[in-house]
Design a protein around this motif. Structure first.
Motif, short mmCIF file in Angstrom:
data_model
loop_
_atom_site.label_atom_id
_atom_site.label_comp_id
_atom_site.label_asym_id
_atom_site.label_seq_id
_atom_site.Cartn_x
_atom_site.Cartn_y
_atom_site.Cartn_z
N MET A 1 -101.46 -12.75 -8.35
CA MET A 1 -101.42 -13.59 -7.15
C MET A 1 -102.39 -12.96 -6.16
SD MET A 1 -97.31 -14.40 -6.86
CE MET A 1 -97.51 -15.62 -5.56
N SER A 2 -103.68 -13.25 -6.33
CA SER A 2 -104.70 -12.51 -5.59
C SER A 2 -105.90 -13.38 -5.25
CB SER A 2 -105.14 -11.28 -6.40
OG SER A 2 -105.90 -10.40 -5.62
N GLY A 3 -105.65 -14.64 -4.88
CA GLY A 3 -106.75 -15.52 -4.54
C GLY A 3 -107.76 -15.67 -5.66
N MET A 4 -107.28 -15.73 -6.89
CA MET A 4 -108.18 -15.81 -8.04
C MET A 4 -108.62 -17.25 -8.30
SD MET A 4 -107.72 -14.42 -11.95
CE MET A 4 -108.29 -12.74 -11.55
N GLN B 1 -109.10 -15.87 -21.25
CA GLN B 1 -108.36 -14.61 -21.35
C GLN B 1 -106.90 -14.74 -20.95
OE1 GLN B 1 -110.80 -11.17 -19.73
NE2 GLN B 1 -112.04 -12.86 -18.95
N ILE B 2 -106.65 -15.56 -19.93
CA ILE B 2 -105.30 -15.73 -19.41
C ILE B 2 -105.05 -17.21 -19.13
CG2 ILE B 2 -105.20 -13.42 -18.39
CD1 ILE B 2 -105.84 -14.70 -15.67
N ASN B 3 -103.80 -17.56 -18.87
CA ASN B 3 -103.46 -18.92 -18.47
C ASN B 3 -103.27 -18.98 -16.96
OD1 ASN B 3 -103.63 -19.90 -21.03
ND2 ASN B 3 -101.42 -20.09 -21.36
N PHE B 4 -103.37 -20.17 -16.41
CA PHE B 4 -103.21 -20.37 -14.97
C PHE B 4 -102.16 -21.43 -14.68
CE2 PHE B 4 -107.48 -18.57 -15.13
CZ PHE B 4 -107.49 -17.71 -14.04
N ALA B 5 -101.40 -21.20 -13.63
CA ALA B 5 -100.52 -22.24 -13.10
C ALA B 5 -101.41 -23.26 -12.38
CB ALA B 5 -99.50 -21.63 -12.14
N ALA C 1 -105.61 -20.14 -8.30
CA ALA C 1 -104.38 -20.31 -9.07
C ALA C 1 -103.81 -18.96 -9.47
CB ALA C 1 -104.64 -21.17 -10.30
N TRP C 2 -102.53 -18.95 -9.82
CA TRP C 2 -101.86 -17.73 -10.29
C TRP C 2 -102.15 -17.55 -11.77
CZ3 TRP C 2 -96.99 -20.38 -8.08
CH2 TRP C 2 -97.03 -20.32 -6.68
N ASP D 1 -96.90 -18.45 -22.79
CA ASP D 1 -95.66 -18.37 -22.00
C ASP D 1 -95.38 -19.67 -21.26
OD1 ASP D 1 -93.41 -17.50 -20.70
OD2 ASP D 1 -94.30 -15.63 -19.99
N PRO D 2 -95.03 -20.75 -21.98
CA PRO D 2 -94.81 -22.05 -21.33
C PRO D 2 -93.63 -22.06 -20.37
CG PRO D 2 -94.09 -22.10 -23.62
CD PRO D 2 -94.84 -20.83 -23.44
N ASP D 3 -92.60 -21.25 -20.63
CA ASP D 3 -91.44 -21.23 -19.74
C ASP D 3 -91.81 -20.72 -18.35
OD1 ASP D 3 -89.14 -22.16 -21.34
OD2 ASP D 3 -89.64 -20.46 -22.61
N PHE D 4 -92.61 -19.66 -18.29
CA PHE D 4 -93.01 -19.10 -17.01
C PHE D 4 -93.90 -20.08 -16.26
CE2 PHE D 4 -94.98 -15.14 -14.79
CZ PHE D 4 -94.12 -15.31 -13.72
N LEU D 5 -94.86 -20.69 -16.96
CA LEU D 5 -95.74 -21.67 -16.32
C LEU D 5 -94.96 -22.85 -15.78
CD1 LEU D 5 -98.94 -21.94 -18.57
CD2 LEU D 5 -98.79 -21.11 -16.22
N ASN D 6 -93.99 -23.32 -16.55
CA ASN D 6 -93.16 -24.45 -16.10
C ASN D 6 -92.43 -24.09 -14.82
OD1 ASN D 6 -90.07 -25.54 -16.29
ND2 ASN D 6 -91.52 -27.12 -16.93
N TRP D 7 -91.86 -22.89 -14.77
CA TRP D 7 -91.11 -22.47 -13.57
C TRP D 7 -92.04 -22.34 -12.37
CZ3 TRP D 7 -90.84 -18.97 -9.72
CH2 TRP D 7 -89.64 -18.89 -9.01
N LEU D 8 -93.21 -21.74 -12.57
CA LEU D 8 -94.15 -21.54 -11.48
C LEU D 8 -94.61 -22.87 -10.88
CD1 LEU D 8 -96.34 -18.67 -12.98
CD2 LEU D 8 -94.70 -18.46 -11.09
N ASN D 9 -94.94 -23.83 -11.74
CA ASN D 9 -95.41 -25.13 -11.25
C ASN D 9 -94.31 -25.86 -10.48
OD1 ASN D 9 -98.01 -24.83 -12.27
ND2 ASN D 9 -97.50 -25.75 -14.23
N ASN D 10 -93.09 -25.77 -10.97
CA ASN D 10 -91.99 -26.42 -10.26
C ASN D 10 -91.65 -25.69 -8.96
OD1 ASN D 10 -91.47 -28.63 -11.99
ND2 ASN D 10 -90.43 -27.29 -13.43
N PHE D 11 -91.78 -24.37 -8.96
CA PHE D 11 -91.59 -23.60 -7.72
C PHE D 11 -92.58 -24.03 -6.66
CE2 PHE D 11 -93.26 -19.97 -5.27
CZ PHE D 11 -92.15 -19.69 -4.48
N MET D 12 -93.86 -24.19 -7.04
CA MET D 12 -94.88 -24.62 -6.09
C MET D 12 -94.57 -26.02 -5.55
SD MET D 12 -97.44 -24.32 -4.18
CE MET D 12 -97.85 -22.64 -4.62
#
Length: 269
Positions: free
Chosen positions: A102-105, A114-118, A224-225, A231-242
């Motif tokens: 979480m760093s203004g990326m 390399q990584i996934n993004f919310a 984006a984060w 890790d679909p569960d974490f992405l799902n939670w993050l998007n719903n949190f936003m």
């Protein structure tokens, strides 16, 4: 009848296999590990106004930090900030030094390999700060694309990428931090600083009369984060949190604090 019984047995075995697979996926999920650990570890590079900065007390504060605090609260866990150098922040995430960037990326295709993004939480772009005396001569990034100019930016950022892409004729110097690059323009050792608009807007307001901010962005950059792959569960939670904090006014309140007010300027080092 035997065919029907066999089919039912197959479907039962197949659904049981899917359930076991889904359960294994959840067990490995970063979200599950956070809940078991009871600590959310957030990776960032403190130095990017107004997203993450260090105040006079040595505490890391900013827009991303306040969002992270709300995130930890929603999870019912403690927040741990892991300050990490920008050039190593993706490898640190991949090797489990923390749970999320979480760093203004900026979300880019290269980073996404390399990584996934919310889903993006804010859209910005690159802007330009020029030294005093150049405001009539340089009015857009196109004017800087000349070998007579020296431009600076931060190493490994989208400012670095934009400078190489759009200002290939200019001399480019790169620095480890935003402040090191910007001060070169203030001191007249460089002609322009290419970097994210929010940082440039804050920095120019803190240094009135020392440089000129051309505040029309010339790139499109969704922030984006970042999370680990698979890790679909974490992405799902993050998007719903936003969606939740954008809907209940929490996001707007934090945004106003860091982007529409200047009260926090005097709390920094």
């Amino acid at each position: 009848m035997k065919k029907i019984t066999a089919m039912l047995a197959f479907l039962l075995a197949f659904s049981t296999s899917l359930f076991a697979s889904d359960n294994d996926l959840w067990e490995k999920s970063t979200l599950n590990q956070i809940m078991e650990r009871k600590v959310l570890r957030v990776g960032l590079d403190a130095g990017y106004m107004p997203f993450e900065m260090t105040n006079k007390q040595g505490k890391i504060v900013g827009f991303d930090v306040d969002i992270a605090r709300q995130m930890a609260k929603a999870m019912g866990v403690k927040l741990e900030i892991v300050n990490t150098a920008w050039d190593g922040i993706i490898p640190a995430l991949v090797t489990d030094k923390f749970d999320i960037i979480m760093s203004g990326m900026t979300l880019t295709a290269e980073r996404n390999l390399q990584i996934n993004f919310a889903d993006p939480y804010i859209v910005i772009g690159q802007s330009i700060m020029v030294r005093n005396g150049l405001e009539d001569e340089v009015q857009s990034y196109k004017d800087l694309n000349d070998s007579k100019y020296t431009v600076v930016s931060k190493l490994g950022t989208t400012g670095d990428i934009a400078a190489k892409r759009y200002l290939s004729k200019a001399k480019l110097r790169l620095f480890e931090t935003e402040s090191e690059g910007a001060i070169e323009v203030v001191n007249g050792k460089a002609d322009a600083f290419i970097y994210d608009l929010p940082f440039n807007a804050v920095y120019s307001s803190q240094n009135p009369g020392k440089l000129v901010h051309l505040d029309t962005p010339f790139t499109y950059e969704p922030l984006a984060w970042g999370v680990r792959k698979g890790d679909p569960d974490f992405l799902n939670w993050l998007n719903n949190f936003m969606r939740q904090i954008q809907g209940d006014g929490t996001y707007d309140k934090i945004y106003a604090k860091w982007f529409e007010s200047s009260e926090w300027h005097k709390t920094l080092k």
